[in-house]
Design an enzyme around this catalytic site. Structure first.
Site, mmCIF file in Angstrom:
data_model
loop_
_atom_site.group_PDB
_atom_site.id
_atom_site.type_symbol
_atom_site.label_atom_id
_atom_site.label_comp_id
_atom_site.label_asym_id
_atom_site.label_seq_id
_atom_site.Cartn_x
_atom_site.Cartn_y
_atom_site.Cartn_z
ATOM 1 N N ASP A 1 42.043 4.382 112.578
ATOM 2 C CA ASP A 1 42.473 5.295 111.523
ATOM 3 C C ASP A 1 43.982 5.505 111.685
ATOM 4 O O ASP A 1 44.427 6.081 112.688
ATOM 5 C CB ASP A 1 41.730 6.625 111.718
ATOM 6 C CG ASP A 1 41.513 7.364 110.415
ATOM 7 O OD1 ASP A 1 42.357 7.224 109.530
ATOM 8 O OD2 ASP A 1 40.504 8.083 110.326
ATOM 9 N N ASP B 1 45.168 6.542 106.083
ATOM 10 C CA ASP B 1 44.842 7.919 105.723
ATOM 11 C C ASP B 1 45.743 8.459 104.613
ATOM 12 O O ASP B 1 46.947 8.189 104.610
ATOM 13 C CB ASP B 1 45.034 8.747 107.006
ATOM 14 C CG ASP B 1 44.793 10.213 106.794
ATOM 15 O OD1 ASP B 1 43.637 10.632 106.853
ATOM 16 O OD2 ASP B 1 45.781 10.954 106.584
ATOM 17 N N GLU C 1 42.271 5.475 102.188
ATOM 18 C CA GLU C 1 41.741 6.742 101.701
ATOM 19 C C GLU C 1 42.624 7.146 100.524
ATOM 20 O O GLU C 1 43.742 7.646 100.714
ATOM 21 C CB GLU C 1 41.802 7.815 102.785
ATOM 22 C CG GLU C 1 41.142 9.102 102.309
ATOM 23 C CD GLU C 1 41.562 10.345 103.078
ATOM 24 O OE1 GLU C 1 40.758 11.265 103.195
ATOM 25 O OE2 GLU C 1 42.725 10.404 103.539
ATOM 26 N N HIS D 1 33.242 11.495 107.517
ATOM 27 C CA HIS D 1 33.468 12.671 108.371
ATOM 28 C C HIS D 1 33.970 13.887 107.594
ATOM 29 O O HIS D 1 34.128 14.955 108.178
ATOM 30 C CB HIS D 1 34.470 12.301 109.461
ATOM 31 C CG HIS D 1 35.820 11.973 108.872
ATOM 32 N ND1 HIS D 1 36.042 10.836 108.121
ATOM 33 C CD2 HIS D 1 36.994 12.640 108.888
ATOM 34 C CE1 HIS D 1 37.284 10.826 107.708
ATOM 35 N NE2 HIS D 1 37.899 11.913 108.151
ATOM 36 N N ASP D 2 34.282 13.707 106.320
ATOM 37 C CA ASP D 2 34.773 14.819 105.501
ATOM 38 C C ASP D 2 33.720 15.314 104.511
ATOM 39 O O ASP D 2 34.019 16.150 103.653
ATOM 40 C CB ASP D 2 36.010 14.380 104.700
ATOM 41 C CG ASP D 2 37.232 14.165 105.579
ATOM 42 O OD1 ASP D 2 37.323 14.805 106.643
ATOM 43 O OD2 ASP D 2 38.087 13.340 105.211
HETATM 44 C C1 BGC Z 1 41.107 13.082 106.843
HETATM 45 C C2 BGC Z 1 40.634 14.479 107.096
HETATM 46 C C3 BGC Z 1 41.810 15.312 107.585
HETATM 47 C C4 BGC Z 1 42.968 15.201 106.608
HETATM 48 C C5 BGC Z 1 44.186 15.936 107.071
HETATM 49 C C6 BGC Z 1 42.203 13.224 105.817
HETATM 50 O O1 BGC Z 1 42.562 12.126 105.254
HETATM 51 O O2 BGC Z 1 40.060 12.266 106.386
HETATM 52 O O3 BGC Z 1 39.595 14.523 108.029
HETATM 53 O O4 BGC Z 1 41.443 16.643 107.707
HETATM 54 O O5 BGC Z 1 43.284 13.872 106.422
HETATM 55 O O6 BGC Z 1 44.511 15.705 108.363
#
Ligand code: BGC
Length: 564
Positions: free
Chosen positions: A98, A200, A259, A332-333
């Site tokens: 990630d 991310d 993401e 996980h979210d």
């Molecule tokens: C992650 C979350 C995280 C957020 C901020 C997102 O893209 O998937 O789990 O809380 O980033 O850190």
């Protein structure tokens, strides 16, 4: 589309903190993952995605990274990761990490130096902006609530930007030197044998550097969700990501999954496909439908099968001419899909098998989230003290501020909290479900004693063994091409409790039918068929008719030359 090494594969997501603890500290770790590699391989998955394992103070469970080349000691060492990469490779499994590049931890060396003074060269790696007369530079609201601006200690009216917690300052992607550092970092990990990355929050990197703010949204406090600014600037994102691709993962043939929220048909072609910035993007359409223009958990309804179906059908059709999407049921979210998308009477193993079936044959690269293969449901949280997730805690406060009682606020978290996905994976019926010999960092699922891997291994009809059959079918011979990149054709959508679609490859054709109603149903197929796999015994095909019991799903091969 050119055939890349990752096409046709099924991926598995691990939340390392909750997967398997090897040293009794109550927190999952890399050696725990190594220990369970035979289990992972037995699922048939070939890409393993790990949530962040880098050094982090833990303001947002590892998404606040203080050193991108170090492993969080809670998870192990670089040597452990090297071993995981090598041992996974022996089993034909590639590891992806990630990569959180839109922000760092405020404990990161670069941010500390940036804070040290106006002349620090690192100052421009972040956003330091003046407000006026005690007012923040703009009115944007962070994804976790509150302003996106945090006052710089000791300076009047100077703020830094953060889109999540204040411990996660946003990086300035417009700084060329910073982008160079990112490419170097990615190449460093690729050299170590990492096969790719989950990237991310990639839509957050674009900014209007005049910080004009936006008209207040429906929250009614004068602020506006930062996500709206992302939506406004979305068209600018691809060029920033293209550059990173060019200097790092592109030439190395790495797999990247982004993401990306707020994708739409005008920009999607720049994100996926041979020329796109990424190998694929997660499909969050269902979740986005629910969240659209709603200020917080307290105002979201529960999901439904219809929302899941319509979201996926939309994205499948949009992406098909362009490239591959990455379908999910959970991550996980998100809460557990069986609890979230299904009706009350279906939140059980039968429902999990049916939902798994309609998910598994969507076009693209499917990602299974740990525990989904057991049909885990949401965990029952009895008090706010049992919740760890920073976003859930904020949402709890948010609900109280909107006049909900503590019981109501907790009930909302019991539907939506991200901690449902984060409770430790139950391995067996020993104390703490075999997850740890210590004290688990988060409570266990209430049914862990019976709903666990060991129990399901024994039962040929378990959700776990059914998931193995789903993955095996998806990858079997010519079906692999059909299910990964063949055509996707939606079936009738008049019934909100049905998810029915057709997949057509070069030599193979199948219909996937899920009956989520409470009654047996008869479905017209596009040709004569035979059942390849079904989630309940009550399924039969006669000619072009499929009869399917309630809460059941089937994969039916449409026999060559017999289609209508
Ligand atoms: C992650 C979350 C995280 C957020 C901020 C997102 O893209 O998937 O789990 O809380 O980033 O850190």
């Amino acid at each position: 589309m050119q055939k890349a090494w990752w096409q046709g594969k099924v991926a598995y997501q691990i939340y390392p903190r909750s997967f398997k603890d090897s040293n009794g500290d109550g927190i999952g770790d890399l050696r725990g993952i190594i220990e369970k590699l035979p289990y992972i391989a037995s699922l048939g998955v070939e890409i393993l995605y790990l949530n962040p394992i880098f050094a982090s103070p833990g303001a947002d469970n590892g998404y606040d990274i203080s050193d991108y080349r170090k492993i969080n000691p809670q998870f192990g060492t670089l040597a452990d990761l090297d071993e995981l990469i090598a041992r996974a490779k022996e089993r034909g499994i590639s590891i992806i990490l990630d990569m959180v590049l839109s922000y760092t931890s405020c404990e990161h060396e670069l941010f500390k130096r940036a804070l040290s003074g106006r002349k620090a060269p690192e100052r421009d790696f972040y956003y330091f902006v003046r407000g006026s007369n005690g007012r923040t530079p703009d009115n944007l609201r962070s994804f976790f609530g509150g302003s996106v601006w945090e006052r710089v200690p000791g300076e009047d009216d100077l703020y830094y930007l953060h889109y999540f917690t204040k411990e996660q300052p946003e990086l300035n992607w417009y700084n060329e030197q910073l982008r160079q550092r990112m490419s170097d970092l990615i190449n460093w990990w690729l050299d170590r044998g990492i096969a790719g990355f989950r990237l991310d929050a990639i839509m957050n990197v674009v900014k209007d550097r005049t910080f004009p703010g936006l008209p207040p949204d429906e929250l009614g406090d004068g602020s506006c969700a930062a996500a709206r600014m992302n939506a406004k600037l979305a068209a600018q994102a691809p060029s920033l990501h293209q550059e990173l691709k060019k200097h790092s993962y592109g030439p190395r043939g790495a797999f990247t999954v982004a993401e990306a929220f707020g994708l739409n048909d005008t920009i999607l072609d720049q994100f996926i496909g041979d020329e796109g910035c990424f190998s694929t993007v997660f499909d969050f359409t269902a979740r986005e439908t629910i969240e659209k223009n709603r200020p917080g958990y307290y105002a979201y309804p529960k999901g439904t099968l219809k929302i899941y179906r319509d979201g996926n059908f939309h994205m499948q059709q949009l992406t098909s001419p362009l490239g591959l999407v990455a379908p999910i049921l959970e991550n996980h979210d998100e809460p557990r899909a069986v609890s979230f998308y299904l009706d009350e009477g279906q939140q059980n193993a039968q429902g999990a098998r049916a939902l798994g079936t309609v998910f598994m044959f969507l076009r693209g690269i499917p990602f299974i989230y740990q525990g989904q293969e057991l049909g885990l449901t949401n965990t029952r949280f009895d008090s706010i003290g049992e919740i760890d997730d920073v976003q859930s805690k904020n949402e709890y406060r948010n609900a109280l501020a909107h006049g909900f009682s503590k019981e109501q606020a907790l009930a909302i978290l019991n539907v939506h909290s991200r901690d449902h996905a984060r409770t430790p994976l139950p391995w067996d019926d020993s104390p703490h479900a075999g997850f740890t010999t210590g004290r688990p960092w988060l409570k266990l699922h209430q049914d862990a004693q019976s709903l666990n891997v060991a129990a399901q291994e024994q039962d040929p009809g378990s959700v776990l063994n059914y998931y193995r059959a789903l993955v095996a079918l998806r990858k079997r011979g010519a079906w692999q091409e059909c299910f990964c990149s063949g055509d996707f054709i939606p079936g009738p959508t008049a019934d909100d409790h049905v998810m029915h679609y057709l997949r057509k490859g070069t030599g193979k054709c199948a219909e996937i039918v899920g009956n989520f109603s409470t009654k047996e149903r008869v479905f017209e197929l596009s040709g004569e068929g035979r059942i390849l796999l079904c989630s309940i015994p009550e399924a039969r095909v006669e000619g072009r008719r499929l009869t399917l019991g309630a809460t059941g799903a089937a994969v039916v091969e449409i026999l060559p030359g017999r289609s209508a």
